[in-house]
Write an enzyme that holds these catalytic residues in place. Structure first.
Site, PDB file in Angstrom:
ATOM      1  N   TYR A  85       0.853  -1.189   0.000  1.00  0.00           N
ATOM      2  CA  TYR A  85       0.000   0.000   0.000  1.00  0.00           C
ATOM      3  C   TYR A  85       0.898   1.253   0.000  1.00  0.00           C
ATOM      4  O   TYR A  85       0.986   1.988   0.979  1.00  0.00           O
ATOM      5  CB  TYR A  85      -0.907   0.011   1.219  1.00  0.00           C
ATOM      6  CG  TYR A  85      -2.007  -1.029   1.232  1.00  0.00           C
ATOM      7  CD1 TYR A  85      -2.064  -2.040   0.274  1.00  0.00           C
ATOM      8  CD2 TYR A  85      -2.978  -1.026   2.211  1.00  0.00           C
ATOM      9  CE1 TYR A  85      -3.068  -2.994   0.288  1.00  0.00           C
ATOM     10  CE2 TYR A  85      -3.996  -1.974   2.237  1.00  0.00           C
ATOM     11  CZ  TYR A  85      -4.031  -2.955   1.269  1.00  0.00           C
ATOM     12  OH  TYR A  85      -5.020  -3.899   1.294  1.00  0.00           O
ATOM     13  N   TYR A 201      -6.968  -8.985  -7.797  1.00  0.00           N
ATOM     14  CA  TYR A 201      -6.420  -9.347  -6.487  1.00  0.00           C
ATOM     15  C   TYR A 201      -5.304 -10.387  -6.611  1.00  0.00           C
ATOM     16  O   TYR A 201      -4.282 -10.307  -5.916  1.00  0.00           O
ATOM     17  CB  TYR A 201      -7.536  -9.870  -5.578  1.00  0.00           C
ATOM     18  CG  TYR A 201      -8.115  -8.817  -4.666  1.00  0.00           C
ATOM     19  CD1 TYR A 201      -7.767  -8.760  -3.322  1.00  0.00           C
ATOM     20  CD2 TYR A 201      -9.011  -7.862  -5.145  1.00  0.00           C
ATOM     21  CE1 TYR A 201      -8.299  -7.799  -2.480  1.00  0.00           C
ATOM     22  CE2 TYR A 201      -9.548  -6.894  -4.316  1.00  0.00           C
ATOM     23  CZ  TYR A 201      -9.188  -6.865  -2.970  1.00  0.00           C
ATOM     24  OH  TYR A 201      -9.711  -5.902  -2.136  1.00  0.00           O
ATOM     25  N   VAL A 250     -24.328  17.430   0.406  1.00  0.00           N
ATOM     26  CA  VAL A 250     -24.380  18.014  -0.931  1.00  0.00           C
ATOM     27  C   VAL A 250     -25.430  17.263  -1.743  1.00  0.00           C
ATOM     28  O   VAL A 250     -25.356  16.034  -1.879  1.00  0.00           O
ATOM     29  CB  VAL A 250     -23.007  17.956  -1.617  1.00  0.00           C
ATOM     30  CG1 VAL A 250     -23.098  18.454  -3.056  1.00  0.00           C
ATOM     31  CG2 VAL A 250     -21.992  18.787  -0.832  1.00  0.00           C
ATOM     32  N   SER A 291     -21.190   4.694  -1.138  1.00  0.00           N
ATOM     33  CA  SER A 291     -20.601   4.276   0.132  1.00  0.00           C
ATOM     34  C   SER A 291     -20.906   2.807   0.353  1.00  0.00           C
ATOM     35  O   SER A 291     -22.055   2.379   0.205  1.00  0.00           O
ATOM     36  CB  SER A 291     -21.169   5.083   1.300  1.00  0.00           C
ATOM     37  OG  SER A 291     -20.778   4.512   2.548  1.00  0.00           O
ATOM     38  N   THR A 497      -9.945  -1.600  -0.534  1.00  0.00           N
ATOM     39  CA  THR A 497      -8.709  -1.342   0.195  1.00  0.00           C
ATOM     40  C   THR A 497      -8.599   0.155   0.471  1.00  0.00           C
ATOM     41  O   THR A 497      -9.088   0.975  -0.307  1.00  0.00           O
ATOM     42  CB  THR A 497      -7.463  -1.777  -0.604  1.00  0.00           C
ATOM     43  OG1 THR A 497      -7.387  -1.017  -1.824  1.00  0.00           O
ATOM     44  CG2 THR A 497      -7.504  -3.263  -0.926  1.00  0.00           C
TER      45      THR A 497
END
Length: 541
Positions: A85, A201, A250, A291, A497
């Protein structure tokens, strides 16, 4: 640190005067927080010109963590970090520790992992008639056909794979291998998820093949990620003078007539009051799309969460409105319309007695914080638990223990509690867990508070999709708009991730501000000969 752009790459990016640029960041998750850091440090935008507009009363988005010993702590999810990462670790290296301003978050993470080394001794556990048996996971359990199928997958292109599911690429026996049980529960894959995402992955994390059974490649934060990452970043940004607007949703963006990718107005509701922000030509907008934790439902020790459902909240409603205005802005319905394929259930357990963690430590031979995932292979719910180092919350008393778990199949009836997981109270989930481990339940249940959480969209980013369903970070033709989060398209990178959100934030800042930098090169295990050799040896064992 990020790489410098070549002269040719710089030609395609405009340059803004940071002193006169106002930056509006829609959403307060890790993507927006990372973008704010890079706007300040790399683009030199004054912090007072950066406005983070968050519908909730706290930052962090899906990286949350809250609670207390009396009502129980709650974590909707847990994240494992990895040396690959590179963008995330770059970000953590820029933020001072809340405990020692001379040190960084990355210093704390590295020190913690040097002290508490992950090496699971009980990765898979089988439920037998009178005991729980730790399984031998030293081999991945492949047949020669499995090996060939896996190699063939890596040689496929995303275009040829298209909308294939994983179970359209591999036969049923593949999903009974040690490899699948460990890989699926580490990354939360389901057989019906996208073969394209699964391939990404495999390519990206092939370096984890030899240690998949120990999860020795996992890095952890000293506390949960909200306390260890989100709070320090928020404090840093507040100290710099960033304008945080909480309880601000928003609702729409307006574009200049005839220029469908240049934003000139933001419409929002802030603490119940409708407001509009008008943008000048040099201003920029970053929008976090969707989300994964929208419509989460949290239960109690005595009651199950509310039945899973999906109603568009602010993030999904905004994306839907934008997508209706421009086909380059993606297709949100691909990701929110199949909750039967994207939901699972997590649970957080708060213990007022140390007995259960002592029993788990004695059984697994892993002290808290070193064992990573323990997966109950025979669980109808495919339940896994993680026992972190204690304390796991910054405000957690010394006499309290906390651990987290989840089930990938909450629709199925339990082995010991004869009802679907999603209909179970926290205490019933604990009863099921203790049944699999063959631990006595009475005293442990009396000292436990289990808070279950159903998340209808938690793996929606893994769903089969068209290439155009996720918009680019910088949509084609955009002059001042960028998209962030788990539902943008970053070629070859892996969703679900922290790295994905942070890399997208760097890309957005450098492009819209014309900064002569780019994110560090993406790490792909399959491109390293040593990694490839070790993975092949493990596959053939």
């Amino acid at each position: 640190m990020p790489h410098l752009l070549s002269g040719k790459e710089r030609e395609s990016h405009g340059h803004r005067n940071p002193e006169t640029t106002q930056a509006y960041l829609v959403g307060g998750g890790i993507g927006s927080l990372a973008a704010a850091v890079h706007l300040i440090q790399d683009a030199k935008v004054p912090a007072k010109n950066i406005h983070i507009l968050e519908a909730l009363s706290v930052p962090g988005g899906s990286m949350d963590g809250a609670g207390n010993p009396d009502e129980g702590y709650v974590l909707r999810g847990g994240r494992m970090l990895n040396f690959s990462y590179v963008c995330t670790y770059d970000l953590l290296e820029r933020i001072p520790s809340m405990n020692d301003p001379e040190r960084t978050i990355l210093d704390e993470v590295q020190d913690f992992n040097d002290k508490y080394v992950t090496s699971s001794k009980a990765r898979l556990v089988a439920t037998e008639e009178d005991s729980a048996k730790v399984l031998d996971t030293s081999t991945l359990g492949f047949t020669m056909k499995d090996r060939l199928d896996l190699i063939r997958l890596t040689l496929e292109t995303e275009k040829t794979l298209g909308k294939k599911r994983i179970d359209e690429v591999f036969p049923p026996d593949f999903f009974q291998t040690n490899f699948w049980y460990m890989w699926a529960t580490t990354f939360a894959f389901q057989p019906w998820h996208s073969a394209v995402e699964f391939r990404r992955y495999i390519v990206r994390f092939m370096h984890e093949f030899p240690r998949l059974n120990t999860l020795a490649g996992v890095d952890r934060t000293p506390f949960n990620q909200y306390d260890s990452i989100i709070r320090p970043i928020e404090k840093y940004l507040q100290d710099q003078g960033v304008d945080f607007r909480y309880n601000t949703c928003v609702t729409d963006l307006d574009f200049i007539a005839g220029i469908p990718t240049t934003v000139d107005e933001l419409h929002m509701i802030s603490n119940g009051t409708p407001m509009t922000a008008q943008l000048d030509p040099q201003d920029i907008v970053f929008v976090t799309l969707g989300s994964m934790t929208s419509n989460s439902s949290i239960g109690t020790n005595d009651s199950a969460p509310a039945a899973e459902s999906f109603v568009k909240d602010g993030s999904w409603e905004l994306w839907s409105k934008l997508a209706a205005k421009n086909e380059k802005f993606g297709n949100p319905s691909t990701f929110h319309s199949r909750i039967n394929e994207s939901s699972w259930e997590s649970f957080t357990v708060t213990l007022s007695d140390h007995e259960l963690l002592r029993r788990i430590e004695g059984y697994t031979l892993n002290e808290p914080g070193t064992g990573a995932l323990l997966t109950l292979k025979d669980s109808n719910w495919l339940m896994s638990i993680v026992v972190p180092h204690q304390p796991h919350f910054a405000n957690q008393p010394r006499d309290i223990d906390v651990f987290w778990g989840y089930g990938l199949f909450p629709d199925k009836e339990g082995n010991f509690v004869k009802k679907p997981m999603k209909q179970c109270s926290g205490q019933e989930i604990m009863t099921e867990l203790l049944g699999h481990l063959h631990f006595p339940s009475k005293d442990i249940l009396e000292h436990s508070i289990c808070r279950p959480c159903i998340m209808p969209l938690i793996t929606s980013q893994f769903l089969t999709r068209e290439a155009s369903d996720r918009p680019l970070v910088i949509p084609e033709g955009s002059t001042n708009l960028a998209f962030l989060g788990q539902f943008v398209e970053i070629p070859e990178d892996t969703v679900f991730t922290v790295e994905y959100s942070v890399r997208g934030a760097q890309m957005a800042v450098y492009a819209l501000m014309g900064v002569d930098m780019k994110p560090r090169e993406m790490y792909k295990g399959i491109h390293h000969l040593g990694v490839l050799a070790h993975a092949m040896v493990k596959m053939m064992t």
